[in-house]
Motif scaffolding. Structure first.
Motif, mmCIF file in Angstrom:
data_model
loop_
_atom_site.group_PDB
_atom_site.id
_atom_site.type_symbol
_atom_site.label_atom_id
_atom_site.label_comp_id
_atom_site.label_asym_id
_atom_site.label_seq_id
_atom_site.Cartn_x
_atom_site.Cartn_y
_atom_site.Cartn_z
ATOM 1 N N CYS A 73 42.718 41.006 26.700
ATOM 2 C CA CYS A 73 41.265 41.060 26.488
ATOM 3 C C CYS A 73 40.804 42.454 26.875
ATOM 4 C CB CYS A 73 40.575 39.993 27.331
ATOM 5 S SG CYS A 73 38.785 39.906 27.090
ATOM 6 N N VAL A 74 40.406 43.247 25.892
ATOM 7 C CA VAL A 74 40.051 44.650 26.140
ATOM 8 C C VAL A 74 38.578 44.876 25.820
ATOM 9 C CG1 VAL A 74 40.513 47.046 25.503
ATOM 10 C CG2 VAL A 74 42.404 45.418 25.676
ATOM 11 N N ALA A 75 37.831 45.300 26.842
ATOM 12 C CA ALA A 75 36.408 45.652 26.697
ATOM 13 C C ALA A 75 35.599 44.544 26.040
ATOM 14 C CB ALA A 75 36.249 46.956 25.921
ATOM 15 N N ALA A 76 35.923 43.292 26.369
ATOM 16 C CA ALA A 76 35.208 42.164 25.781
ATOM 17 C C ALA A 76 34.743 41.155 26.818
ATOM 18 C CB ALA A 76 36.095 41.465 24.750
ATOM 19 N N ILE A 77 35.402 41.098 27.968
ATOM 20 C CA ILE A 77 35.108 40.026 28.909
ATOM 21 C C ILE A 77 33.712 40.166 29.515
ATOM 22 C CG2 ILE A 77 36.037 41.088 31.018
ATOM 23 C CD1 ILE A 77 37.354 38.284 31.557
ATOM 24 N N HIS A 78 33.139 41.375 29.515
ATOM 25 C CA HIS A 78 31.782 41.517 30.050
ATOM 26 C C HIS A 78 30.730 40.951 29.092
ATOM 27 C CE1 HIS A 78 32.125 45.073 27.506
ATOM 28 N NE2 HIS A 78 30.816 45.260 27.575
ATOM 29 N N HIS A 79 31.151 40.520 27.900
ATOM 30 C CA HIS A 79 30.264 39.816 26.980
ATOM 31 C C HIS A 79 30.258 38.309 27.252
ATOM 32 C CE1 HIS A 79 29.710 43.146 23.922
ATOM 33 N NE2 HIS A 79 30.711 43.615 24.651
ATOM 34 N N MET A 80 31.060 37.849 28.207
ATOM 35 C CA MET A 80 31.224 36.416 28.470
ATOM 36 C C MET A 80 30.907 36.122 29.937
ATOM 37 S SD MET A 80 35.085 36.216 26.918
ATOM 38 C CE MET A 80 35.612 37.478 25.746
ATOM 39 N N PRO A 81 30.671 34.849 30.269
ATOM 40 C CA PRO A 81 30.615 34.480 31.694
ATOM 41 C C PRO A 81 31.985 34.754 32.317
ATOM 42 C CG PRO A 81 29.688 32.743 30.312
ATOM 43 C CD PRO A 81 30.361 33.715 29.391
ATOM 44 N N VAL A 109 43.750 42.256 31.271
ATOM 45 C CA VAL A 109 42.357 42.547 30.925
ATOM 46 C C VAL A 109 42.076 44.015 31.199
ATOM 47 C CG1 VAL A 109 39.924 42.083 31.490
ATOM 48 C CG2 VAL A 109 41.590 40.190 31.458
ATOM 49 N N VAL A 110 41.465 44.685 30.235
ATOM 50 C CA VAL A 110 40.895 46.013 30.466
ATOM 51 C C VAL A 110 39.400 45.853 30.266
ATOM 52 C CG1 VAL A 110 40.767 48.414 29.718
ATOM 53 C CG2 VAL A 110 42.968 47.213 29.675
ATOM 54 N N GLY A 111 38.635 46.113 31.318
ATOM 55 C CA GLY A 111 37.196 45.862 31.247
ATOM 56 C C GLY A 111 36.375 47.044 31.698
ATOM 57 N N VAL A 112 35.068 46.878 31.612
ATOM 58 C CA VAL A 112 34.119 47.888 32.073
ATOM 59 C C VAL A 112 33.306 47.301 33.216
ATOM 60 C CG1 VAL A 112 33.995 49.048 29.847
ATOM 61 C CG2 VAL A 112 32.420 47.193 30.333
ATOM 62 N N HIS A 148 42.534 47.246 39.417
ATOM 63 C CA HIS A 148 42.415 48.655 39.775
ATOM 64 C C HIS A 148 41.334 49.306 38.921
ATOM 65 C CE1 HIS A 148 46.129 48.622 42.160
ATOM 66 N NE2 HIS A 148 46.658 47.898 41.188
ATOM 67 N N ARG A 149 40.564 50.202 39.536
ATOM 68 C CA ARG A 149 39.664 51.047 38.768
ATOM 69 C C ARG A 149 40.478 52.127 38.069
ATOM 70 N NH1 ARG A 149 35.350 51.675 43.572
ATOM 71 N NH2 ARG A 149 37.356 51.736 44.636
ATOM 72 N N ARG A 150 40.042 52.479 36.866
ATOM 73 C CA ARG A 150 40.760 53.470 36.071
ATOM 74 C C ARG A 150 39.793 54.545 35.581
ATOM 75 N NH1 ARG A 150 46.202 52.359 36.945
ATOM 76 N NH2 ARG A 150 46.451 50.084 37.021
ATOM 77 N N LEU A 151 40.370 55.609 35.049
ATOM 78 C CA LEU A 151 39.558 56.639 34.414
ATOM 79 C C LEU A 151 38.860 56.104 33.166
ATOM 80 C CD1 LEU A 151 41.483 60.040 34.445
ATOM 81 C CD2 LEU A 151 39.287 59.527 35.513
ATOM 82 N N PHE A 152 37.859 56.821 32.743
ATOM 83 C CA PHE A 152 37.122 56.535 31.520
ATOM 84 C C PHE A 152 36.364 55.209 31.615
ATOM 85 C CE2 PHE A 152 40.970 58.992 30.106
ATOM 86 C CZ PHE A 152 40.332 60.217 30.159
ATOM 87 N N TRP A 153 35.803 54.961 32.803
ATOM 88 C CA TRP A 153 34.865 53.859 33.007
ATOM 89 C C TRP A 153 35.487 52.493 32.715
ATOM 90 C CZ3 TRP A 153 34.049 58.281 30.111
ATOM 91 C CH2 TRP A 153 33.350 59.294 30.796
ATOM 92 N N ARG A 154 36.736 52.323 33.127
ATOM 93 C CA ARG A 154 37.453 51.077 32.889
ATOM 94 C C ARG A 154 38.088 50.571 34.183
ATOM 95 N NH1 ARG A 154 34.968 52.160 28.993
ATOM 96 N NH2 ARG A 154 35.566 52.006 26.785
ATOM 97 N N TYR A 155 38.407 49.280 34.191
ATOM 98 C CA TYR A 155 39.256 48.716 35.231
ATOM 99 C C TYR A 155 40.323 47.874 34.541
ATOM 100 C CZ TYR A 155 37.117 44.125 34.547
ATOM 101 O OH TYR A 155 36.698 42.940 33.991
ATOM 102 N N THR A 156 41.408 47.597 35.260
ATOM 103 C CA THR A 156 42.457 46.744 34.709
ATOM 104 C C THR A 156 42.686 45.550 35.624
ATOM 105 O OG1 THR A 156 44.211 48.034 35.799
ATOM 106 C CG2 THR A 156 43.612 48.648 33.541
#
Length: 218
Positions: free
Chosen positions: A106-114, A134-137, A203-211
């Motif tokens: 799930c990449v950059a999508a989970i923040h659209h869900m509960p 998961v890769v999220g913001v 973990h927090r990552r570069l480019f405004w992402r976490y994994t």
């Protein structure tokens, strides 16, 4: 200084508008390194234009990509051999195709869900021994968040220049899907993730992402 900062921000915005690059795709190879060499079934949640789904198909027996946006799903189907991946218009916050799956991404999508409900759903559909990535913001809040953001700004310019070889390029299909800003802080994400998925690694990552990586141990 008060007039210089807006000018710098406008210049950065114009630079990136002319030389866009997909921050999410930057992590696709990183995701593959967290997965087995071969696996049977994979689910890609928020599959967008299908870039990650197609990479998963190089290792999987079957890949199912789902996305809530019908336009981007149509684009994914245009770009993908139907023998490789099945794409479906589906709201993952309400329902996912039943598993079990050996891999869920799930990449950059989970923040659209509960958030907690989505992780619980993924856990239920993941096969014993399976892997969730998961890769999220997240919404920056702490000093360390803003420090990582400060490092990401010049790195973002450098990556845009390298990936596009300095040229102006059209916006890639993967960046045309609707998006919304994150509302959860990284601390909130860690707390709720550990409730739903004990032992998850974040973990927090570069480019405004976490994994987030979680293994469903047998």
């Amino acid at each position: 200084m008060t007039t210089l900062l807006p000018r710098i921000l406008r210049a950065l915005e114009q630079f990136h508008a002319a030389r866009p690059w997909d921050h999410n795709a930057h992590y696709h190879r990183w995701i593959l390194r967290r997965l087995p060499g071969r696996f049977d079934r994979a689910l890609d949640v928020g599959s967008g234009s299908g870039d990650l789904s197609r990479l998963l198909a190089s290792r999987a027996g079957a890949v199912h990509g789902i996305d809530v946006d019908p336009t981007i799903v149509d684009r994914a189907r245009e770009l993908t051999d139907p023998a490789q991946v099945t794409f479906t218009v589906k709201d993952a916050s309400k329902e996912v195709p039943p598993g079990p799956y050996d891999v869920i991404t799930c990449v950059a999508a989970i923040h659209h869900m509960p958030f907690g409900d989505a992780l619980t759903c993924f856990r239920q559909e993941l096969a014993p021994g399976g892997t969730l990535v998961v890769v999220g913001v997240y919404r920056p809040q702490s000093r360390s968040d803003y420090l990582i953001d400060a490092v990401a700004v010049p790195a973002n310019v450098l990556m845009a220049w390298i990936k596009n070889k300095g040229r102006k390029v059209p916006r890639p299909a993967s960046m045309t899907a609707p998006a919304r800003p994150a509302t959860m802080t990284f601390a909130d994400i860690v707390r709720d993730a550990h409730r739903a998925l004990p032992g998850a690694r974040l973990h927090r990552r570069l480019f405004w992402r976490y994994t987030l990586v979680w293994h469903h141990h047998q």
